[in-house]
Design an enzyme around this catalytic site. Sequence first.
Site, PDB file in Angstrom:
ATOM      1  N   LYS A 137       1.023   3.618 -11.349  1.00  0.00           N
ATOM      2  CA  LYS A 137      -0.214   2.978 -10.889  1.00  0.00           C
ATOM      3  C   LYS A 137      -0.809   2.076 -11.982  1.00  0.00           C
ATOM      4  CE  LYS A 137      -0.365   4.682  -6.657  1.00  0.00           C
ATOM      5  NZ  LYS A 137      -0.252   3.806  -5.478  1.00  0.00           N
TER       6      LYS A 137
ATOM      7  N   TYR B 159       3.018   9.294 -11.852  1.00  0.00           N
ATOM      8  CA  TYR B 159       2.191   8.593 -10.864  1.00  0.00           C
ATOM      9  C   TYR B 159       1.231   7.650 -11.603  1.00  0.00           C
ATOM     10  CZ  TYR B 159      -1.095   8.100  -6.876  1.00  0.00           C
ATOM     11  OH  TYR B 159      -1.899   7.617  -5.867  1.00  0.00           O
TER      12      TYR B 159
ATOM     13  N   ASN C 101       0.800  -1.227   0.000  1.00  0.00           N
ATOM     14  CA  ASN C 101       0.000   0.000   0.000  1.00  0.00           C
ATOM     15  C   ASN C 101       0.834   1.279   0.000  1.00  0.00           C
ATOM     16  OD1 ASN C 101      -2.581   1.464   0.521  1.00  0.00           O
ATOM     17  ND2 ASN C 101      -1.612   1.899   2.498  1.00  0.00           N
TER      18      ASN C 101
ATOM     19  N   THR D 299      -6.420  11.885   3.113  1.00  0.00           N
ATOM     20  CA  THR D 299      -5.287  11.318   3.873  1.00  0.00           C
ATOM     21  C   THR D 299      -4.150  12.345   3.794  1.00  0.00           C
ATOM     22  OG1 THR D 299      -4.161  10.307   1.993  1.00  0.00           O
ATOM     23  CG2 THR D 299      -5.878   8.972   3.046  1.00  0.00           C
TER      24      THR D 299
HETATM   25  N1  LIG Z   1      -5.422   9.295  -0.635  1.00  0.00           N
HETATM   26  C1  LIG Z   1      -5.926   9.095  -1.856  1.00  0.00           C
HETATM   27  O1  LIG Z   1      -6.799   9.839  -2.341  1.00  0.00           O
HETATM   28  C2  LIG Z   1      -5.451   7.942  -2.684  1.00  0.00           C
HETATM   29  C3  LIG Z   1      -6.150   7.642  -3.864  1.00  0.00           C
HETATM   30  C4  LIG Z   1      -5.730   6.572  -4.647  1.00  0.00           C
HETATM   31  C5  LIG Z   1      -4.648   5.814  -4.245  1.00  0.00           C
HETATM   32  N2  LIG Z   1      -3.978   6.154  -3.095  1.00  0.00           N
HETATM   33  C6  LIG Z   1      -2.849   5.300  -2.730  1.00  0.00           C
HETATM   34  O2  LIG Z   1      -3.088   4.789  -1.443  1.00  0.00           O
HETATM   35  C7  LIG Z   1      -1.853   4.419  -0.850  1.00  0.00           C
HETATM   36  C8  LIG Z   1      -1.823   4.946   0.568  1.00  0.00           C
HETATM   37  O3  LIG Z   1      -1.784   6.371   0.509  1.00  0.00           O
HETATM   38  P1  LIG Z   1      -2.482   7.324   1.581  1.00  0.00           P
HETATM   39  O4  LIG Z   1      -3.415   8.177   0.840  1.00  0.00           O
HETATM   40  O5  LIG Z   1      -2.965   6.537   2.743  1.00  0.00           O
HETATM   41  O6  LIG Z   1      -1.273   8.265   1.979  1.00  0.00           O
HETATM   42  P2  LIG Z   1      -0.324   8.256   3.242  1.00  0.00           P
HETATM   43  O7  LIG Z   1       0.737   9.267   2.926  1.00  0.00           O
HETATM   44  O8  LIG Z   1      -1.103   8.397   4.484  1.00  0.00           O
HETATM   45  O9  LIG Z   1       0.276   6.776   3.224  1.00  0.00           O
HETATM   46  C9  LIG Z   1       1.350   6.412   2.431  1.00  0.00           C
HETATM   47  C10 LIG Z   1       2.358   5.722   3.330  1.00  0.00           C
HETATM   48  O10 LIG Z   1       3.426   5.234   2.511  1.00  0.00           O
HETATM   49  C11 LIG Z   1       4.612   5.431   3.248  1.00  0.00           C
HETATM   50  N3  LIG Z   1       5.758   5.455   2.351  1.00  0.00           N
HETATM   51  C12 LIG Z   1       6.090   6.399   1.444  1.00  0.00           C
HETATM   52  N4  LIG Z   1       7.243   6.060   0.824  1.00  0.00           N
HETATM   53  C13 LIG Z   1       7.643   4.890   1.360  1.00  0.00           C
HETATM   54  C14 LIG Z   1       8.754   4.037   1.134  1.00  0.00           C
HETATM   55  N5  LIG Z   1       9.705   4.340   0.235  1.00  0.00           N
HETATM   56  N6  LIG Z   1       8.850   2.911   1.863  1.00  0.00           N
HETATM   57  C15 LIG Z   1       7.902   2.605   2.789  1.00  0.00           C
HETATM   58  N7  LIG Z   1       6.838   3.360   3.038  1.00  0.00           N
HETATM   59  C16 LIG Z   1       6.704   4.498   2.334  1.00  0.00           C
HETATM   60  C17 LIG Z   1       4.419   6.764   3.953  1.00  0.00           C
HETATM   61  O11 LIG Z   1       5.324   6.922   5.033  1.00  0.00           O
HETATM   62  C18 LIG Z   1       2.973   6.664   4.378  1.00  0.00           C
HETATM   63  O12 LIG Z   1       2.820   6.095   5.650  1.00  0.00           O
HETATM   64  C19 LIG Z   1      -0.768   4.985  -1.776  1.00  0.00           C
HETATM   65  O13 LIG Z   1      -0.269   3.941  -2.581  1.00  0.00           O
HETATM   66  C20 LIG Z   1      -1.523   5.990  -2.622  1.00  0.00           C
HETATM   67  O14 LIG Z   1      -0.899   6.202  -3.885  1.00  0.00           O
HETATM   68  C21 LIG Z   1      -4.358   7.173  -2.309  1.00  0.00           C
END
Ligand SMILES: NC(=O)c1ccc[n+]([C@@H]2O[C@H](COP(=O)([O-])OP(=O)(O)OC[C@H]3O[C@@H](n4cnc5c(N)ncnc54)[C@H](O)[C@@H]3O)[C@@H](O)[C@H]2O)c1
Length: 281
Positions: A162, A158, A65, A195
């Site tokens: 994805k 990105y 994730n 988030t």
């Molecule tokens: N928030 C949204 O609207 C949304 C929409 C679609 C997809 N996503 C995807 O959901 C996933 C979670 O994102 P989120 O929104 O909860 O954001 P978030 O920033 O809360 O969580 C992302 C986490 O990834 C960790 N991270 C970043 N780089 C890292 C690395 N190199 N090694 C280990 N950990 C690492 C961060 O420390 C963080 O805890 C991501 O893959 C994001 O692309 C989010």
Amino acid sequence: VARSLAAKGWRLALLDLKPGSAHELTKKFPGTTFHQTDVSSFDSLSSSFKGVWADHGRVDFVFANAGIVPTASFYAPLATVNAETDRDDVVPSPTDAILNVQVNLTGVILTTYLGLWYLRKTRLAAAGSHLVSPYRGGSIVATSSGAGLYPVVALPEYAAAKHGIVGFIRSIAHRVFDQHQGVRVAVVCPGSISTPLTRGYIAKGFPEEFLTDIEKVTDAVEALVEGNVSLLNGRLSTRGPLLPADLIGASVEVSGKDLLVHIPPVPENKSMKMALPLVSP
Ligand SMILES: NC(=O)c1ccc[n+]([C@@H]2O[C@H](COP(=O)([O-])OP(=O)(O)OC[C@H]3O[C@@H](n4cnc5c(N)ncnc54)[C@H](O)[C@@H]3O)[C@@H](O)[C@H]2O)c1
């Protein structure tokens, strides 16, 4: 997802670059472990999985994730090209784009690779014992995004990463299911959720009614973990009612109030049909 699974009795191993909310979860759910990890580095991930095995002695589900969004515009350096810099012939490195692909796509490939290894190790260790997973071979879910299904002009690197996750999971899903005793891999593709990742652009005025509840994503992930097609049926599908086999390699779009299961397309063209299996090793 972590909170919801822990509340259902799962023991958690949290892997992240930063502890973030891991401290709260380790306190709230005894037995939870935290492993500082950079998912873009095989050595870092590998040593964390080793630590997870030492602490827990089994792996039943892996959630790939971790993700980041670009902080610089892919187009910005191109916009600044002028006769002077062209003459210098110094092309600025697209560092941010490279990092994006390393974390978002390489991270998922490495996590899945190690996940498969440890799911298999769990099955071997459990053979004939009470430890056999109730979820057959176990499962892996990766987080892609709406940007993994549709083009996103503002975030091309990105979107590329994805889309790569969707292509990777679709490609391995059936082979993994057949060769790894029923391991199911699938992808969730969320819309915009509030988030830390999105707070910036949501604060700039993204309308709240178009946000997706994080619980909806949790529900989709849990349906994939359990292989429970009835939790996804009755929702929207790209091809009528879903069968359990449809969850193998499925991309589940979760956006606003909707949930749409995208089934991997099958080539219609005969030459393409012939060509695709030929390239499999
Ligand atoms: N928030 C949204 O609207 C949304 C929409 C679609 C997809 N996503 C995807 O959901 C996933 C979670 O994102 P989120 O929104 O909860 O954001 P978030 O920033 O809360 O969580 C992302 C986490 O990834 C960790 N991270 C970043 N780089 C890292 C690395 N190199 N090694 C280990 N950990 C690492 C961060 O420390 C963080 O805890 C991501 O893959 C994001 O692309 C989010």
